[in-house]
Design a protein around this motif. Structure first.
Motif, PDB file in Angstrom:
ATOM      1  N   ARG A   1       0.839  -1.200   0.000  1.00 42.86           N
ATOM      2  CA  ARG A   1       0.000   0.000   0.000  1.00 42.86           C
ATOM      3  C   ARG A   1       0.881   1.260   0.000  1.00 42.86           C
ATOM      4  NH1 ARG A   1      -1.812   3.685   3.061  1.00 42.86           N
ATOM      5  NH2 ARG A   1      -0.796   3.011   4.975  1.00 42.86           N
ATOM      6  N   ARG A   2       1.900   1.247   0.882  1.00 43.17           N
ATOM      7  CA  ARG A   2       2.727   2.460   0.999  1.00 43.17           C
ATOM      8  C   ARG A   2       3.552   2.725  -0.251  1.00 43.17           C
ATOM      9  NH1 ARG A   2       5.279   3.199   6.989  1.00 43.17           N
ATOM     10  NH2 ARG A   2       3.651   2.165   8.170  1.00 43.17           N
ATOM     11  N   ILE A   3       4.132   1.665  -0.792  1.00 43.71           N
ATOM     12  CA  ILE A   3       4.984   1.918  -1.974  1.00 43.71           C
ATOM     13  C   ILE A   3       4.121   2.307  -3.176  1.00 43.71           C
ATOM     14  CG2 ILE A   3       5.259  -0.448  -2.894  1.00 43.71           C
ATOM     15  CD1 ILE A   3       8.281   0.362  -3.243  1.00 43.71           C
ATOM     16  N   THR A   4       2.926   1.741  -3.257  1.00 45.18           N
ATOM     17  CA  THR A   4       2.048   2.080  -4.381  1.00 45.18           C
ATOM     18  C   THR A   4       1.689   3.565  -4.331  1.00 45.18           C
ATOM     19  OG1 THR A   4       1.169  -0.156  -4.373  1.00 45.18           O
ATOM     20  CG2 THR A   4      -0.119   1.486  -5.549  1.00 45.18           C
ATOM     21  N   GLU A   5       1.429   4.081  -3.137  1.00 47.84           N
ATOM     22  CA  GLU A   5       1.131   5.507  -2.992  1.00 47.84           C
ATOM     23  C   GLU A   5       2.281   6.347  -3.522  1.00 47.84           C
ATOM     24  OE1 GLU A   5      -2.242   5.291  -2.537  1.00 47.84           O
ATOM     25  OE2 GLU A   5      -1.536   7.382  -2.367  1.00 47.84           O
ATOM     26  N   ARG A   6       3.499   5.934  -3.162  1.00 48.64           N
ATOM     27  CA  ARG A   6       4.677   6.692  -3.604  1.00 48.64           C
ATOM     28  C   ARG A   6       4.865   6.590  -5.121  1.00 48.64           C
ATOM     29  NH1 ARG A   6       8.531   7.453   0.561  1.00 48.64           N
ATOM     30  NH2 ARG A   6       9.908   8.271  -1.048  1.00 48.64           N
ATOM     31  N   VAL A   7       4.652   5.403  -5.651  1.00 47.71           N
ATOM     32  CA  VAL A   7       4.878   5.190  -7.090  1.00 47.71           C
ATOM     33  C   VAL A   7       3.853   5.991  -7.903  1.00 47.71           C
ATOM     34  CG1 VAL A   7       4.935   3.463  -8.931  1.00 47.71           C
ATOM     35  CG2 VAL A   7       5.912   2.919  -6.693  1.00 47.71           C
ATOM     36  N   ARG A   8       2.629   6.068  -7.369  1.00 42.95           N
ATOM     37  CA  ARG A   8       1.579   6.831  -8.047  1.00 42.95           C
ATOM     38  C   ARG A   8       2.000   8.296  -8.233  1.00 42.95           C
ATOM     39  NH1 ARG A   8      -3.364   4.495  -7.996  1.00 42.95           N
ATOM     40  NH2 ARG A   8      -3.135   3.477  -5.981  1.00 42.95           N
ATOM     41  N   GLY A   9       2.822   8.795  -7.318  1.00 39.92           N
ATOM     42  CA  GLY A   9       3.221  10.204  -7.378  1.00 39.92           C
ATOM     43  C   GLY A   9       4.407  10.479  -8.299  1.00 39.92           C
ATOM     44  N   LEU A  10       4.979   9.461  -8.914  1.00 40.51           N
ATOM     45  CA  LEU A  10       6.160   9.687  -9.765  1.00 40.51           C
ATOM     46  C   LEU A  10       5.743  10.378 -11.058  1.00 40.51           C
ATOM     47  CD1 LEU A  10       7.993   6.249  -9.351  1.00 40.51           C
ATOM     48  CD2 LEU A  10       8.612   8.451  -8.311  1.00 40.51           C
ATOM     49  N   ARG A  11       6.531  11.358 -11.470  1.00 41.28           N
ATOM     50  CA  ARG A  11       6.189  12.083 -12.694  1.00 41.28           C
ATOM     51  C   ARG A  11       7.029  11.574 -13.861  1.00 41.28           C
ATOM     52  NH1 ARG A  11       6.842  18.137 -13.638  1.00 41.28           N
ATOM     53  NH2 ARG A  11       6.412  18.069 -15.869  1.00 41.28           N
ATOM     54  N   ILE A  12       6.335  11.235 -14.963  1.00 37.01           N
ATOM     55  CA  ILE A  12       7.005  10.726 -16.164  1.00 37.01           C
ATOM     56  C   ILE A  12       7.268  11.893 -17.112  1.00 37.01           C
ATOM     57  CG2 ILE A  12       6.713   9.225 -18.185  1.00 37.01           C
ATOM     58  CD1 ILE A  12       4.761   7.588 -16.569  1.00 37.01           C
ATOM     59  N   GLY A  13       8.413  11.860 -17.803  1.00 34.30           N
ATOM     60  CA  GLY A  13       8.647  12.894 -18.807  1.00 34.30           C
ATOM     61  C   GLY A  13      10.072  12.858 -19.312  1.00 34.30           C
ATOM     62  N   ARG A  14      10.384  13.811 -20.185  1.00 38.55           N
ATOM     63  CA  ARG A  14      11.763  13.942 -20.658  1.00 38.55           C
ATOM     64  C   ARG A  14      12.605  14.381 -19.463  1.00 38.55           C
ATOM     65  NH1 ARG A  14      14.665  18.037 -24.522  1.00 38.55           N
ATOM     66  NH2 ARG A  14      16.019  16.629 -25.697  1.00 38.55           N
ATOM     67  N   GLY A  15      13.772  13.787 -19.333  1.00 36.40           N
ATOM     68  CA  GLY A  15      14.594  14.029 -18.146  1.00 36.40           C
ATOM     69  C   GLY A  15      14.973  15.476 -17.922  1.00 36.40           C
ATOM     70  N   THR A  16      14.880  16.297 -18.958  1.00 37.55           N
ATOM     71  CA  THR A  16      15.235  17.713 -18.836  1.00 37.55           C
ATOM     72  C   THR A  16      14.108  18.526 -18.191  1.00 37.55           C
ATOM     73  OG1 THR A  16      14.422  17.914 -21.084  1.00 37.55           O
ATOM     74  CG2 THR A  16      16.799  17.828 -20.809  1.00 37.55           C
ATOM     75  N   GLU A  17      12.888  17.944 -18.106  1.00 38.26           N
ATOM     76  CA  GLU A  17      11.760  18.708 -17.556  1.00 38.26           C
ATOM     77  C   GLU A  17      11.826  18.725 -16.039  1.00 38.26           C
ATOM     78  OE1 GLU A  17       8.274  16.751 -19.138  1.00 38.26           O
ATOM     79  OE2 GLU A  17       9.094  16.918 -21.166  1.00 38.26           O
TER      80      GLU A  17
END
Ligand code: NAP
Length: 488
Positions: free
Chosen positions: A309-325
């Motif tokens: 449950r805890r790790i899923t909450e954290r993973v949900r918050g990860l932002r995807i994008g070009r590394g320069t953003e």
């Protein structure tokens, strides 16, 4: 520098004997941005003859470099370290562009990778042998250390700077010359680094760089050449095995930093906040594309649901994008094959009974992005437990007791690193003795450090990079017996 000025500043040819030269065939290849697919730059595509010419240069430079004063070798390494700091932003941006990692992580790699230059510069002046009276009291024994000689380095795409400096630092400190072949996917960082060695005053021919699309054909004649004295490879276990077989021909010294399948053990007495923080680092650093990435989360059944449950909450918050953003923590995977592999491993786990908690698919946007994923209740026999995922996928397996945890953790041909979370010191100490890995993080999620011996057991490799062990890989030990100096 902005992106295009930076890219134009990277030399796009081979570095052989201090000259930047085109490939003898005139051929070139393109380097792409995995976040967009755009061409970043084209560079020279070396032929096997070019590779041998680079070895010629390393062989020619070897005697003078070996007899250069250790302090002078150390000063060059230190100056290069300083130049890397001065150009940290450029190097970080280059890595983000050609490899995809977020800029903040690329900066972290600059700090980590450059440290091998400073640390081994400091070691260059501490290479020492020993002198002993033979047990019989008659002869005298002298043990001396000497540079191994010309080295060939093959590096992977996932840490374009650190995998190069982790080899070049100790080799130069020991007095060895080098031919380096970076991965086809990420040659630009290595070429830029070479310019900093030049500015630091490294003599021509001490470091030579060959970029190529023909890694096998270019490497074979170099490895078969009796003038080569050492091969150091970082990459997959499959390629490593082939290179070890080729090295057998001349009984070549090898260092092999190969694949991993790291277990991440969370015991029932672990501090879960610490474990989850560390899990995020051990899994998502470098988009999961690290040999040290946690591959199998083995969690005690009594805390498995809460950990999930805890790790899923954290993973949900990860932002995807070009590394320069700004704010991006998950960049693209290196190519389509990497995305297909992550998809295959997740589907196989789900077909065999795991629950897909989050993610599990390619992200619908240009570039090669895979959604951060959590699969729980992964069943024995699933491919995700056997293969290196090399992507942002958390795979969770519950266990019942310590013996089962150890059995599951060791059930792999790999043995690079393990991570253990417990508040019980004795249990932590038992894990040091029972887990078959070359490195262990005890309540921490990243172990890499220039001052520590990095490396694996079993099929994760041979030898160590970093620490006082690291320079030994580039030194020969010579023993001399002399007569009793008091004998007549
Ligand atoms: P890879 O396919 O084995 O490639 C690594 C390097 O070997 C690249 O420069 C590659 O060149 C070259 N290569 C491929 N085939 C070759 C051949 N037949 N002869 C000579 N050279 C050859 O691995 P990768 O996909 O780049 O890297 C990921 C792997 O590296 C993972 O398994 C990871 O665990 C491992 N790794 C290990 C460590 C460690 O310290 N233990 C650190 C980082 C990565 P081209 O790509 O240009 O063909």
């Amino acid at each position: 520098m902005d992106e295009s000025a930076l890219l134009q500043s990277v030399p796009d040819r081979l570095l052989i004997g201090g000259e930047w030269v085109e490939a003898s065939s005139g051929a070139r290849f393109e380097v792409h941005d995995p976040a967009t697919g755009a061409v970043l730059r084209s560079v020279a595509d070396a032929t096997p003859e070019d590779g041998v010419r680079a070895l010629d240069a390393a062989v020619a430079a070897q005697p003078a470099w070996a007899s250069t004063a250790p302090r002078a070798r150390a000063d060059i390494l230190r100056r290069t370290w300083q130049l890397v700091q001065d150009h940290a932003d450029d190097l970080a941006l280059l890595m983000t562009l050609e490899m995809g990692k977020p800029l903040a992580e690329a900066r972290g790699e600059v700090a980590y990778g450059s440290e091998f230059l400073r640390w081994f510069g400091e070691e260059a002046v501490r290479i020492a042998g020993r002198y002993a009276v033979a047990p019989e009291g008659t002869g005298r024994m002298i043990v001396s250390k000497h540079p191994v000689g010309p080295c060939y380095f093959i590096t992977p795409w996932n840490f374009p700077l650190a995998m190069a400096t982790r080899k070049i630092g100790p080799a130069l400190a020991a007095g060895c010359t080098v031919v380096l072949k970076p991965a086809e996917l990420t040659p630009l960082t290595t070429l830029y680094l070479a310019t900093l060695f030049e500015q630091a005053g490294l003599p021509a021919g001490v470091v030579n760089i060959v970029t190529t699309t023909a890694s096998g054909p270019v490497s074979e004649p170099i490895i078969a050449d009796p003038r080569l004295r050492k091969l150091s490879f970082t990459g997959s276990t499959g390629v490593g095995k082939r290179l070890i077989a080729q090295s057998a021909q001349n009984v070549l010294r090898t260092s092999m930093e190969l694949g991993g399948n790291a277990p991440f053990l969370v015991f029932e007495d672990a501090d879960l906040d610490t474990a989850v923080d560390a899990a995020m680092l051990a899994k998502f650093r470098n988009i999961g594309e690290a040999c040290t990435a946690a591959n199998r989360f083995l969690v005690h059944a009594s805390v498995a649901d809460e950990f999930t449950r805890r790790i899923t909450e954290r993973v949900r918050g990860l932002r995807i994008g070009r590394g320069t953003e700004e704010g991006v923590s998950i960049g693209p995977l290196i190519n389509d094959a990497a995305v297909a592999k992550a998809e295959r491993l997740v589907s196989d786990a789900v077909e065999r009974g795991a629950q897909l908690v989050l993610g599990g698919e390619r992200v619908d946007r240009p570039g090669t992005f895979f959604a951060p994923t959590v699969v729980a209740g992964v069943r024995a026999g699933s491919e995700i437990l056997r293969e290196e995922i090399f992507g942002p996928v958390v795979s969770i397996v519950p266990f019942e007791d310590e013996d089962e945890a150890v059995r599951l953790a060791n059930a792999t041909e790999y043995g690079l690193v393990s991570y253990v979370f417990t508040r019980d010191l004795a249990r932590g100490q038992r894990m040091i003795e029972r887990l078959e890995t070359g490195m262990m993080g005890l309540n921490v999620g990243v172990v890499s450090n220039a001052a520590a011996p990095f490396g694996g057991v079993k099929q994760s490799g041979i030898g160590r990079e970093g620490g006082i062990e690291g320079i030994e890989e580039y030194l020969e030990t010579k023993y001399t017996l002399t007569r009793d100096p008091f004998a007549r």
